[in-house]
Design an enzyme around this catalytic site. Structure first.
Site, PDB file in Angstrom:
ATOM      1  N   ALA A   1       0.862  -1.177   0.000  1.00 46.71           N
ATOM      2  CA  ALA A   1       0.000   0.000   0.000  1.00 46.71           C
ATOM      3  C   ALA A   1       0.900   1.230   0.000  1.00 46.71           C
ATOM      4  CB  ALA A   1      -0.877  -0.009   1.245  1.00 46.71           C
TER       5      ALA A   1
ATOM      6  N   GLU B   1       4.324  -5.069   7.304  1.00 48.50           N
ATOM      7  CA  GLU B   1       3.496  -4.077   8.010  1.00 48.50           C
ATOM      8  C   GLU B   1       3.901  -3.852   9.468  1.00 48.50           C
ATOM      9  OE1 GLU B   1       2.337  -6.272   5.864  1.00 48.50           O
ATOM     10  OE2 GLU B   1       0.760  -5.380   4.628  1.00 48.50           O
TER      11      GLU B   1
ATOM     12  N   GLU C   1      -0.735  -9.406  -0.552  1.00 51.44           N
ATOM     13  CA  GLU C   1      -2.164  -9.674  -0.316  1.00 51.44           C
ATOM     14  C   GLU C   1      -2.947  -9.729  -1.626  1.00 51.44           C
ATOM     15  OE1 GLU C   1      -2.182  -6.379   2.645  1.00 51.44           O
ATOM     16  OE2 GLU C   1      -3.397  -7.764   3.829  1.00 51.44           O
TER      17      GLU C   1
HETATM   18  N1  COA Z   1       4.553   3.246  -0.701  1.00 52.36           N
HETATM   19  C1  COA Z   1       4.992   4.407  -1.190  1.00 52.36           C
HETATM   20  N2  COA Z   1       6.139   4.549  -1.878  1.00 52.36           N
HETATM   21  C2  COA Z   1       6.873   3.454  -2.074  1.00 52.36           C
HETATM   22  C3  COA Z   1       6.496   2.194  -1.586  1.00 52.36           C
HETATM   23  C4  COA Z   1       5.272   2.114  -0.872  1.00 52.36           C
HETATM   24  N3  COA Z   1       4.811   0.952  -0.388  1.00 52.36           N
HETATM   25  N4  COA Z   1       7.436   1.302  -1.919  1.00 52.36           N
HETATM   26  C5  COA Z   1       8.378   1.966  -2.602  1.00 52.36           C
HETATM   27  N5  COA Z   1       8.044   3.266  -2.705  1.00 52.36           N
HETATM   28  C6  COA Z   1       8.797   4.335  -3.374  1.00 52.36           C
HETATM   29  C7  COA Z   1      10.042   4.721  -2.582  1.00 52.36           C
HETATM   30  O1  COA Z   1       9.717   5.623  -1.538  1.00 52.36           O
HETATM   31  C8  COA Z   1      10.881   5.340  -3.641  1.00 52.36           C
HETATM   32  O2  COA Z   1      10.436   6.662  -3.878  1.00 52.36           O
HETATM   33  P1  COA Z   1      11.508   7.850  -4.137  1.00 52.36           P
HETATM   34  O3  COA Z   1      12.169   7.472  -5.432  1.00 52.36           O
HETATM   35  O4  COA Z   1      10.646   9.069  -4.231  1.00 52.36           O
HETATM   36  O5  COA Z   1      12.446   7.823  -2.982  1.00 52.36           O
HETATM   37  C9  COA Z   1      10.547   4.510  -4.881  1.00 52.36           C
HETATM   38  O6  COA Z   1       9.290   3.883  -4.606  1.00 52.36           O
HETATM   39  C10 COA Z   1      11.567   3.426  -5.165  1.00 52.36           C
HETATM   40  O7  COA Z   1      11.728   2.642  -3.989  1.00 52.36           O
HETATM   41  P2  COA Z   1      13.153   2.475  -3.229  1.00 52.36           P
HETATM   42  O8  COA Z   1      12.864   2.280  -1.776  1.00 52.36           O
HETATM   43  O9  COA Z   1      14.071   3.571  -3.601  1.00 52.36           O
HETATM   44  O10 COA Z   1      13.647   1.118  -3.909  1.00 52.36           O
HETATM   45  P3  COA Z   1      14.661   0.074  -3.247  1.00 52.36           P
HETATM   46  O11 COA Z   1      15.032  -0.859  -4.341  1.00 52.36           O
HETATM   47  O12 COA Z   1      15.740   0.739  -2.489  1.00 52.36           O
HETATM   48  O13 COA Z   1      13.762  -0.734  -2.166  1.00 52.36           O
HETATM   49  C11 COA Z   1      11.772  -1.870  -1.397  1.00 52.36           C
HETATM   50  C12 COA Z   1      12.640  -1.485  -2.610  1.00 52.36           C
HETATM   51  C13 COA Z   1      10.505  -2.526  -1.950  1.00 52.36           C
HETATM   52  C14 COA Z   1      12.521  -2.854  -0.529  1.00 52.36           C
HETATM   53  C15 COA Z   1      11.429  -0.604  -0.598  1.00 52.36           C
HETATM   54  O14 COA Z   1      10.936   0.382  -1.498  1.00 52.36           O
HETATM   55  C16 COA Z   1      10.388  -0.812   0.469  1.00 52.36           C
HETATM   56  O15 COA Z   1      10.714  -1.348   1.534  1.00 52.36           O
HETATM   57  N6  COA Z   1       9.139  -0.367   0.205  1.00 52.36           N
HETATM   58  C17 COA Z   1       8.077  -0.423   1.180  1.00 52.36           C
HETATM   59  C18 COA Z   1       7.551  -1.837   1.321  1.00 52.36           C
HETATM   60  C19 COA Z   1       6.464  -1.906   2.370  1.00 52.36           C
HETATM   61  O16 COA Z   1       6.702  -1.699   3.555  1.00 52.36           O
HETATM   62  N7  COA Z   1       5.246  -2.226   1.922  1.00 52.36           N
HETATM   63  C20 COA Z   1       4.113  -2.410   2.822  1.00 52.36           C
HETATM   64  C21 COA Z   1       3.359  -1.166   2.976  1.00 52.36           C
HETATM   65  S1  COA Z   1       2.020  -1.390   4.112  1.00 52.36           S
END
Ligand code: COA
Length: 261
Positions: A67, A135, A115
């Site tokens: 999300a 989460e 999910e």
């Molecule tokens: N919501 C909002 N933005 C998100 C996102 C999410 N769930 N997942 C990734 N993004 C955004 C990042 O903030 C980043 O934005 P930016 O370029 O403006 O900084 C962009 O997408 C790219 O992600 P980034 O984190 O730079 O890639 P990465 O390869 O370093 O890491 C993940 C990838 C998936 C491991 C990491 O993005 C992450 O942990 N995301 C959140 C996952 C999460 O907790 N999901 C559950 C939500 S309830």
């Protein structure tokens, strides 16, 4: 289908491919995406040309990275309940969709992305697929049915560990626990997804629909009631042209031509 901003719908023969496309946020789910996803499935439901649906993410990095955390960060208690219910509603629509839905997971399927994959009927992953429910690390729990569906799919022990640790697992681990049923190279993901789904859509569409109905209704009820529903659906199919065609074709040693009637 009105103008969709975050989702592309394309067609390949009798399959529809729904691609979540918000690559700058790794295809994260926000309110707009949920509205569009619901709209796309509502329209595909009544499209007689469509026999099966593939759900996938744009780009090679993520299926859906969860999300949208920027949006979630603004929740209060009441809007939080609504956020959860909205997501659950759309995912329930997918789970109870009358045509087979297969998730083709390339890259991250985290939180709401995991999910979403769980709400689909089948799941195939690329070699770089990563699944997780992170989460708890954000101070929340999975709110789109993840705690419920993961436990049913992979068993209590594994689901509890994934949801409590928030750690990601790779494609091979997901395969071993039955979270996905195939691991394929990223560049072959969509082709293999179509191949697998076509093994379903070549069968009688009413029979396919009733298998889904019987299995998913059965999950919601007791064994006695569920097997009662199965008998009713079994009997219902005996009244169809498709049943006659399927059995006649077998006896005549030819391929059946199902009409969905
Ligand atoms: N919501 C909002 N933005 C998100 C996102 C999410 N769930 N997942 C990734 N993004 C955004 C990042 O903030 C980043 O934005 P930016 O370029 O403006 O900084 C962009 O997408 C790219 O992600 P980034 O984190 O730079 O890639 P990465 O390869 O370093 O890491 C993940 C990838 C998936 C491991 C990491 O993005 C992450 O942990 N995301 C959140 C996952 C999460 O907790 N999901 C559950 C939500 S309830």
């Amino acid at each position: 289908m009105s103008d969709l901003q975050n989702i592309n719908v394309s067609w390949d023969g009798d399959l529809a491919i729904v691609t979540l496309d918000r690559q700058e946020r790794l295809n994260a789910l926000n309110a707009e995406v949920f509205t569009e996803l619901g709209e796309a499935f509502d329209s595909l439901r009544y499209d007689d040309q469509v026999r099966g649906v593939i759900v996938t993410g744009a780009g090679d990095k993520a299926f859906v990275a969860g999300a949208d955390i920027g949006e979630l960060a603004k929740m209060d208690a009441l809007s939080g309940v609504q956020v959860s219910r909205t997501g659950q509603g759309v995912f329930r629509t997918i789970e109870r969709f009358p045509k087979p839905v297969l998730a083709a997971v390339g890259g991250y399927a985290l939180g709401g992305g995991c999910e979403l994959a769980l709400a689909c009927h089948m799941r195939v992953g690329s070699e770089n697929a990563r699944f997780g429910l992170p989460e708890v690390g954000l101070g929340i729990i999975p709110g789109y049915g993840g705690t419920v569906r993961l436990a049913r799919l992979v068993g209590l022990g594994r689901a509890v560990e994934m949801a409590l640790t928030g750690e990601m697992i790779d494609a091979d681990a997901a395969l071993a626990m039955g979270l996905i049923t195939h691991v394929v190279p990223q560049e072959e993901l969509l082709a293999r997804a179509k191949e697998i789904l076509r093994k379903v859509t070549k069968n009688g569409p009413l029979a396919v629909r009733m298998v889904l109905e019987s299995i998913y209704r059965g999950l919601d009820t007791t064994l006695v009631e569920a097997t009662g529903v199965e008998s009713t659906l079994f009997g219902l199919l005996a009244s169809t042209e498709d049943m006659r065609e399927g059995m006649t074709a077998f006896l005549e040693k030819r391929k059946p031509e199902f009409k969905g009637r």
